[in-house]
Design an enzyme around this catalytic site. Structure first.
Site, PDB file in Angstrom:
ATOM      1  N   ARG A 112      42.084  42.166  39.680  1.00 23.09           N
ATOM      2  CA  ARG A 112      41.989  42.073  38.208  1.00 23.09           C
ATOM      3  C   ARG A 112      43.413  42.033  37.666  1.00 23.09           C
ATOM      4  NH1 ARG A 112      38.471  45.443  33.818  1.00 23.09           N
ATOM      5  NH2 ARG A 112      36.955  43.954  34.616  1.00 23.09           N
ATOM      6  N   CYS A 157      29.084  42.471  27.785  1.00 26.41           N
ATOM      7  CA  CYS A 157      29.620  42.821  29.110  1.00 26.41           C
ATOM      8  C   CYS A 157      30.124  44.256  29.176  1.00 26.41           C
ATOM      9  CB  CYS A 157      30.701  41.832  29.511  1.00 26.41           C
ATOM     10  SG  CYS A 157      32.008  41.664  28.287  1.00 26.41           S
TER      11      CYS A 157
END
Ligand code: CP
Length: 312
Positions: A100, A268
Site C-alpha cells: 500500500r 469501502c
C-alpha cells in the site's frame, strides 16, 4: 510473473474461477486449502490501514503462509534506500509482496524489480482488492449460493463525491470488466481524468461510464449507490474546500429514495458519517458495508491463491 496492480490484470474470462475460489475459501476458512504453506508474504504499508492490513494478515495465515508485516517508516526505504533495491532484497526472502503506497508509479517500480508477485493494496490511482471484494459482494446478492460475475452485467452502480479518486477509477475498470453501467456524480472539477480512459483503451475495454454533476438524476434507477470519503489520506490541507464542494453529493435517505426499491448502499470504509453519507444510511437495511468489508478477506485469499497457481 503475474502481478495484481490493477483490475485489468485479471481477464474477464478468469473472473468466474476467481469468484468461485473466493466462495470456496469463504466456506472453508483455511481448513483444507493451504496453497501458501511454507511461504512468507510481505505486507508493506506506507499508509494507514485497518481492513486491508488485518484481512491480508489473516488471509495469508489461513492459506498456510506466514504474513510478514512491514511499515515503510521502520525500513531503510525512509532513509533513502531505493524501491528497486528494496524489491530485489525482499524477493530473496519472501514469496510475494502486498504493497500500500501513495503513487502508483511506486508499486509499478516494485513489480518491475521484484522476482515475486506484487499485489496492490491501494495506491492513489487504484484500489483493485477493494473493487474485486465489492464485486464478489454484489455477485453474492444477485446469484446467491454460486456468486457469478455474469450476474453483474447491466446493473447500474452510481458513485458519488470525488469522482477522480482511486475508488472511482477502480469502479470504471471493474465495471468495464463485468459489463456494469457506471455513473459518476460529483463536482465537474473532480470528473475522471484522461488517464483512466487510456487504461480502458490499453485493456481493450470499451468506455462504460458516464459523468454528471446532478446527484438526483444520477441515482434514479440505481441498483447500487456507492461513496467514499471526500478527503483521502494525504489531502488533509484541502479538507474545508473539498467538504464545501462535495456537500450536494452526500448520500442521504432522500437521495437513496431515488434508487430502485431493492438498491443497496456500499462504502469501502472508513466512513465519515455526516459528510459523504448520513449515519441513518450507514445503518439502514440497504447498507451492506460490513459484508463488503468481510469479503476483503475471502477475495484477497482467492487473488493470492490464483497468483500462486499462475507461478506453477
Ligand atoms: N477500505 C480500506 O482499504 O480500508 P483500510 O484503509 O482500513 O485498509
Amino acid at each position: 510473473m503475474r502481478h495484481f496492480l490493477k483490475e485489468t490484470d485479471f481477464k474477464a474470462e478468469e473472473l468466474p474461477t476467481l469468484f468461485s475460489l473466493a466462495h470456496d475459501l469463504k466456506t472453508d476458512r483455511g481448513r483444507s486449502q493451504r496453497p501458501l504453506e511454507y511461504e512468507s508474504w510481505g505486507l508493506l504499508f506506507f499508509k494507514k490501514s485497518t481492513r486491508t492490513r488485518v484481512s491480508f494478515q489473516v488471509g495469508v495465515y489461513e492459506l498456510g503462509g506466514n504474513p510478514v508485516l512491514l511499515t515503510a517508516e521502520d525500513m531503510q526505504l525512509t532513509r533513502g534506500e531505493s524501491v528497486a533495491d528494496t524489491a530485489r532484497v525482499l524477493s530473496r526472502y519472501l514469496h510475494g509482496l502486498v504493497v500500500r503506497c501513495y503513487g502508483h508509479d511506486v508499486i509499478e517500480e516494485f513489480s518491475n524489480y521484484a522476482h515475486i508477485p506484487v499485489v496492490n493494496a491501494l495506491t492513489d490511482y487504484l484500489h483493485p482488492c477493494q473493487i474485486y471484494s465489492d464485486l464478489l459482494t454484489l455477485a453474492e446478492r444477485w446469484s446467491p449460493g454460486n456468486p457469478n460475475p455474469q450476474s453483474l452485467k447491466g446493473r447500474k452502480l452510481v458513485f458519488l463525491g470525488d469522482t477522480a479518486c482511486n475508488m472511482a477509477n477502480s469502479w470504471i475498470l471493474g465495471g468495464a470488466l463485468t459489463g456494469m453501467e457506471i455513473v459518476l456524480a460529483g463536482p465537474t472539477e473532480f470528473r475522471p481524468g484522461t488517464r483512466i480512459d487510456e487504461e480502458l483503451k490499453l485493456a481493450g475495454l470499451s468506455n462504460n461510464y458516464v459523468f454528471t454533476d446532478d446527484p438526483y438524476a444520477a441515482v434514479r434507477g440505481a441498483d447500487v449507490v456507492y461513496t467514499d470519503v471526500w478527503v483521502s489520506m494525504g489531502m488533509e490541507a484541502e479538507k474545508s474546500a473539498r467538504l464545501e464542494k462535495m456537500r450536494p453529493y452526500s448520500v442521504t435517505a432522500e437521495l437513496m429514495a431515488q434508487a430502485r426499491p431493492d438498491a443497496c448502499f456500499m462504502h469501502c470504509l472508513p466512513a465519515h458519517a455526516g459528510e459523504e453519507v448520513t449515519q441513518a444510511v450507514l445503518d439502514s437495511k440497504a447498507s451492506i458495508i460490513f459484508d463488503e468489508a468481510e469479503n476483503r478477506l475471502h477475495m484477497q485469499k482467492a487473488i493470492l491463491a490464483m497468483l500462486k497457481k499462475f507461478q506453477a
